[in-house]
Design an enzyme around this catalytic site. Structure first.
Site, PDB file in Angstrom:
ATOM      1  N   LYS A 111      39.000  36.905  21.833  1.00  0.00           N
ATOM      2  CA  LYS A 111      40.437  37.158  21.661  1.00  0.00           C
ATOM      3  C   LYS A 111      40.789  37.440  20.203  1.00  0.00           C
ATOM      4  CE  LYS A 111      42.068  35.408  25.967  1.00  0.00           C
ATOM      5  NZ  LYS A 111      43.033  34.738  26.796  1.00  0.00           N
ATOM      6  N   LYS A 192      35.685  40.405  33.697  1.00  0.00           N
ATOM      7  CA  LYS A 192      36.310  39.518  34.687  1.00  0.00           C
ATOM      8  C   LYS A 192      37.720  39.990  35.016  1.00  0.00           C
ATOM      9  CE  LYS A 192      38.855  35.938  32.328  1.00  0.00           C
ATOM     10  NZ  LYS A 192      39.402  34.621  32.376  1.00  0.00           N
ATOM     11  N   LYS A 195      44.501  38.267  34.179  1.00  0.00           N
ATOM     12  CA  LYS A 195      45.948  38.474  34.256  1.00  0.00           C
ATOM     13  C   LYS A 195      46.420  39.490  33.247  1.00  0.00           C
ATOM     14  CE  LYS A 195      47.090  33.698  34.602  1.00  0.00           C
ATOM     15  NZ  LYS A 195      46.805  33.045  33.370  1.00  0.00           N
TER      16      LYS A 195
HETATM   17  P1  ATP Z   1      44.426  35.635  30.702  1.00  0.00           P
HETATM   18  O1  ATP Z   1      43.946  36.944  31.214  1.00  0.00           O
HETATM   19  O2  ATP Z   1      45.914  35.565  30.534  1.00  0.00           O
HETATM   20  O3  ATP Z   1      43.656  35.119  29.559  1.00  0.00           O
HETATM   21  P2  ATP Z   1      43.143  34.431  32.970  1.00  0.00           P
HETATM   22  O4  ATP Z   1      43.385  35.360  34.104  1.00  0.00           O
HETATM   23  O5  ATP Z   1      41.791  34.359  32.403  1.00  0.00           O
HETATM   24  O6  ATP Z   1      44.226  34.614  31.853  1.00  0.00           O
HETATM   25  P3  ATP Z   1      43.670  31.602  32.825  1.00  0.00           P
HETATM   26  O7  ATP Z   1      45.048  31.068  32.947  1.00  0.00           O
HETATM   27  O8  ATP Z   1      43.048  31.654  31.491  1.00  0.00           O
HETATM   28  O9  ATP Z   1      43.610  33.038  33.487  1.00  0.00           O
HETATM   29  O10 ATP Z   1      42.699  30.841  33.807  1.00  0.00           O
HETATM   30  C1  ATP Z   1      43.110  30.071  34.891  1.00  0.00           C
HETATM   31  C2  ATP Z   1      41.929  29.602  35.686  1.00  0.00           C
HETATM   32  O11 ATP Z   1      41.386  30.672  36.459  1.00  0.00           O
HETATM   33  C3  ATP Z   1      40.754  29.069  34.857  1.00  0.00           C
HETATM   34  O12 ATP Z   1      40.221  27.953  35.511  1.00  0.00           O
HETATM   35  C4  ATP Z   1      39.784  30.194  34.848  1.00  0.00           C
HETATM   36  O13 ATP Z   1      38.465  29.739  34.680  1.00  0.00           O
HETATM   37  C5  ATP Z   1      39.983  30.778  36.230  1.00  0.00           C
HETATM   38  N1  ATP Z   1      39.675  32.196  36.259  1.00  0.00           N
HETATM   39  C6  ATP Z   1      40.265  33.161  35.525  1.00  0.00           C
HETATM   40  N2  ATP Z   1      39.787  34.376  35.835  1.00  0.00           N
HETATM   41  C7  ATP Z   1      38.866  34.178  36.805  1.00  0.00           C
HETATM   42  C8  ATP Z   1      38.009  35.066  37.558  1.00  0.00           C
HETATM   43  N3  ATP Z   1      38.056  36.366  37.354  1.00  0.00           N
HETATM   44  N4  ATP Z   1      37.189  34.537  38.487  1.00  0.00           N
HETATM   45  C9  ATP Z   1      37.154  33.205  38.696  1.00  0.00           C
HETATM   46  N5  ATP Z   1      37.918  32.317  38.033  1.00  0.00           N
HETATM   47  C10 ATP Z   1      38.771  32.781  37.094  1.00  0.00           C
END
Ligand code: ATP
Ligand code: LTN
Length: 327
Positions: A111, A192, A195
């Site tokens: 990041k 991955k 969001k």
């Molecule tokens: P951002 O993109 O805003 O950084 P994010 O989508 O990675 O966010 P977080 O709020 O950081 O989401 O993560 C929430 C939870 O979802 C965490 O436990 C993270 O490990 C899990 N997670 C996020 N993306 C994935 C994915 N693609 N597959 C499985 N688990 C995920």
């Protein structure tokens, strides 16, 4: 009863990845564990957030927890920023954490690379996460594999504090499941599903219009082999769709390969779209009812009062051990 604890950031509507990686695990475990689930809104502001949108996202995330089947009778549900002790405990832990270990975290490296003008909060993010976990003496932390490194750091910090000041915290553990899946971006299956991805076509959000969801899956990147076979290295797109299908149907990869033997990708994708849409349809129906009901605020008030009392106790204990009091 052992305790599990997890949080998600209110940085937009949560994705299918967040659902499978975190929320659904909590739902599956809620009968066996004392369960804590919160909104990590202070983590969200480590990167800029719109101040009008953020409160809406916070409320929406809680409604989604409930819509996904998180039972308020079995879970303590709360908002991180409503509990002043998280940041206070985090400061005491920061003074027992090292720049070296924080700057080595993969998420920080990723990041901070994206924006040269990153905040210090992005660096200290995992210490606040450690505070979130160890204030409540959580035994296990169900998160996706991308967060495992942060849970390991929380362990190290707890062990270090206990050694230096005497037994204070339970040492937490990452929660392992046999079906650990990382859902990947549908357009770029080497990344991955996130969001905050730039291209919305690769991401399925829980509140997406179901016709759009179907389109996104039908247009997901695959390969030219036309065989449904699990091989993440050489067939990342197809393997990702298989991962999604497996996660929602609880079928094994072998069974899925067998099920779609001799069938084309169109048929396979339609089957994936069907299971995803049927899961999202149920969640969406409940979501709108919950979002507009009074129950949500009552649940959050209760969560706040309970966690404030628990966290205060730990905070006072830490102050005493460190020597932060009038002599
Ligand atoms: P951002 O993109 O805003 O950084 P994010 O989508 O990675 O966010 P977080 O709020 O950081 O989401 O993560 C929430 C939870 O979802 C965490 O436990 C993270 O490990 C899990 N997670 C996020 N993306 C994935 C994915 N693609 N597959 C499985 N688990 C995920
Ligand atoms: N960093 C986590 C969110 C988070 C969290 C926590 C998860 C903040 N504090 C404590 C588990 C336990 C993420 O998913 N991005």
């Amino acid at each position: 009863m052992k305790r599990i604890l997890t949080g998600l950031q209110p940085t937009g509507v949560i994705t299918l990845g967040n659902y499978v990686g975190a929320i659904r695990k909590m739902k599956q475990l809620q009968d066996e564990y004392d369960s804590f689930i919160f909104v990590a809104d202070m983590h969200a502001i480590t990167i800029p957030q719109d101040r009008e949108q953020l409160p809406k996202n916070i409320r929406s995330l809680v409604a989604l927890y409930l819509a996904c089947g998180i039972d308020p009778k079995k879970n303590t549900i709360y908002i991180q920023s409503e509990n002043i002790y998280h940041a206070n405990v985090s400061w005491m832990l920061e003074c027992n954490s090292y720049y070296g270990e924080l700057s080595r975290m993969t998420q920080f490296k990723d990041k901070s690379r994206k924006n040269a003008n990153f905040t210090v909060g992005l660096l200290t993010y995992p210490v606040l996460m450690a505070a979130d976990i160890i204030i409540y003496d959580a035994d296990y932390v169900p998160v996706g594999v991308d967060q495992k490194q942060h849970v390991e750091l929380a362990r190290d910090i707890a062990i270090r504090f206990n050694k230096k000041y005497g037994d204070t915290f339970k040492v937490p553990d990452f929660y392992y499941t046999d079906t650990e899946v990382k859902i990947m971006d549908l357009q770029d299956p080497t990344k991955k599903m996130s969001k905050s991805a730039e291209n919305p076509k690769g991401v399925i959000k829980l509140l997406d219009d179901l016709d759009d969801v179907r389109k996104k899956i039908m247009k997901a990147a695959t390969d030219s082999e036309a065989v449904v076979r699990f091989d993440p290295e050489n067939k990342p797109g197809v393997s990702n769709l298989m991962g999604i299908y497996a996660a929602l149907t609880y079928k094994s990869m072998e069974d899925i390969e067998e099920e779609f033997k001799g069938q084309n990708y169109g048929t396979f994708k339609k089957a994936v779209a069907d299971v995803v849409c049927s899961e999202l349809e149920k969640i969406q129906a409940r979501y709108y009812e919950i979002l507009n009901g009074k129950e949500l605020d009552r649940i959050l008030d209760e969560g706040r009062e309970k966690t404030l009392a628990m966290a205060k106790e730990k905070y006072e204990m830490m102050k005493k051990k460190i020597g932060l009091y009038r002599g």
